[in-house]
Design a protein around this motif. Sequence first.
Motif, mmCIF file in Angstrom:
data_model
loop_
_atom_site.group_PDB
_atom_site.id
_atom_site.type_symbol
_atom_site.label_atom_id
_atom_site.label_comp_id
_atom_site.label_asym_id
_atom_site.label_seq_id
_atom_site.Cartn_x
_atom_site.Cartn_y
_atom_site.Cartn_z
ATOM 1 N N ILE A 1 0.843 -1.189 0.000
ATOM 2 C CA ILE A 1 0.000 0.000 0.000
ATOM 3 C C ILE A 1 0.880 1.242 0.000
ATOM 4 O O ILE A 1 0.571 2.223 -0.667
ATOM 5 N N ALA A 2 1.975 1.197 0.726
ATOM 6 C CA ALA A 2 2.853 2.362 0.815
ATOM 7 C C ALA A 2 3.620 2.584 -0.485
ATOM 8 O O ALA A 2 3.932 3.723 -0.826
ATOM 9 N N ILE A 6 4.116 6.156 -2.380
ATOM 10 C CA ILE A 6 5.445 6.766 -2.549
ATOM 11 C C ILE A 6 5.687 7.081 -4.021
ATOM 12 O O ILE A 6 6.183 8.155 -4.369
ATOM 13 N N THR A 7 5.309 6.171 -4.905
ATOM 14 C CA THR A 7 5.504 6.390 -6.345
ATOM 15 C C THR A 7 4.682 7.588 -6.825
ATOM 16 O O THR A 7 5.174 8.415 -7.596
ATOM 17 N N SER A 8 3.450 7.698 -6.376
ATOM 18 C CA SER A 8 2.597 8.831 -6.784
ATOM 19 C C SER A 8 3.186 10.152 -6.316
ATOM 20 O O SER A 8 3.204 11.148 -7.060
ATOM 21 N N VAL A 9 3.687 10.187 -5.077
ATOM 22 C CA VAL A 9 4.283 11.416 -4.541
ATOM 23 C C VAL A 9 5.507 11.811 -5.346
ATOM 24 O O VAL A 9 5.726 12.995 -5.672
ATOM 25 N N ILE A 33 8.659 -2.747 -10.009
ATOM 26 C CA ILE A 33 10.075 -2.882 -9.615
ATOM 27 C C ILE A 33 10.220 -2.771 -8.101
ATOM 28 O O ILE A 33 10.940 -3.563 -7.468
ATOM 29 N N LEU A 34 9.529 -1.811 -7.479
ATOM 30 C CA LEU A 34 9.616 -1.647 -6.029
ATOM 31 C C LEU A 34 9.043 -2.858 -5.290
ATOM 32 O O LEU A 34 9.603 -3.297 -4.282
ATOM 33 N N TYR A 35 7.933 -3.422 -5.786
ATOM 34 C CA TYR A 35 7.386 -4.641 -5.174
ATOM 35 C C TYR A 35 8.380 -5.796 -5.289
ATOM 36 O O TYR A 35 8.563 -6.575 -4.359
ATOM 37 N N PHE A 36 9.022 -5.906 -6.431
ATOM 38 C CA PHE A 36 10.007 -6.959 -6.632
ATOM 39 C C PHE A 36 11.177 -6.791 -5.657
ATOM 40 O O PHE A 36 11.614 -7.744 -5.015
ATOM 41 N N ALA A 39 10.023 -7.657 -2.168
ATOM 42 C CA ALA A 39 9.902 -9.115 -1.993
ATOM 43 C C ALA A 39 11.270 -9.760 -1.814
ATOM 44 O O ALA A 39 11.437 -10.662 -0.998
ATOM 45 N N CYS A 40 12.267 -9.302 -2.550
ATOM 46 C CA CYS A 40 13.616 -9.862 -2.427
ATOM 47 C C CYS A 40 14.227 -9.553 -1.069
ATOM 48 O O CYS A 40 14.868 -10.397 -0.451
ATOM 49 N N VAL A 41 14.021 -8.338 -0.605
ATOM 50 C CA VAL A 41 14.589 -7.926 0.675
ATOM 51 C C VAL A 41 13.910 -8.660 1.831
ATOM 52 O O VAL A 41 14.559 -9.081 2.778
#
Length: 195
Positions: A1-2, A6-9, A33-36, A39-41
């Motif tokens: 959700i965050a 963050i991308t919109s801002v 890309i951020l979700y990926f 998920a990796c982290v």
Amino acid sequence: IAIPAITSVLYAFVVIKVPTKDKIIFSIIRIIILYFIFACVMQPVMRGKKLNEAYMAVLIDTSKSMSLDDAEGGRQRIEVAKKLLGSGDLIKELQKTFKENTLKYYSFAEDLKTISKDISELKADGERTDIIKAITSGVDELQGVPLSGILTITDGVDNVNSQTLVTQMGYAMREKAIPLYFVGIGSEVKLKDMQ
């Protein structure tokens, strides 16, 4: 959700004039890309109980020394071994980890034999105990399948091999990444071999 927020801002404060259609496409790509990365982290893992697909060889000593009645409660060693695998805690723990068809049962004295009948019918009548031959034969029997280890139920009386050879075999199994587990049965006092 965050991540979408963050991308919109970030795109709200873009200095260069970018068409709205392109902003939406770039936002979607950035969110993926951020979700990926997220998920990796976070290193997600699957939860739940899964039975092990690997095999476990269970070897039961059936040499004459297993007929001695110095086990708990004055029972014969072989009777204690049969109880452990029949209704005891040992079989319950094995069944929590392994599927029934991945537990392979063998008896051994001089040679390794597949147990094709009920474990309760085993007799302690073997003339000699060759632990090294039993374990190496067990590994050979299950060659080509994932082997989690070898569980050996024995009184520990190997009257064929020296302690040094048994130790060397243990190191050889460790090099093959095959864990050895032993369940000792009977008195810890070493008895004199009468033969």
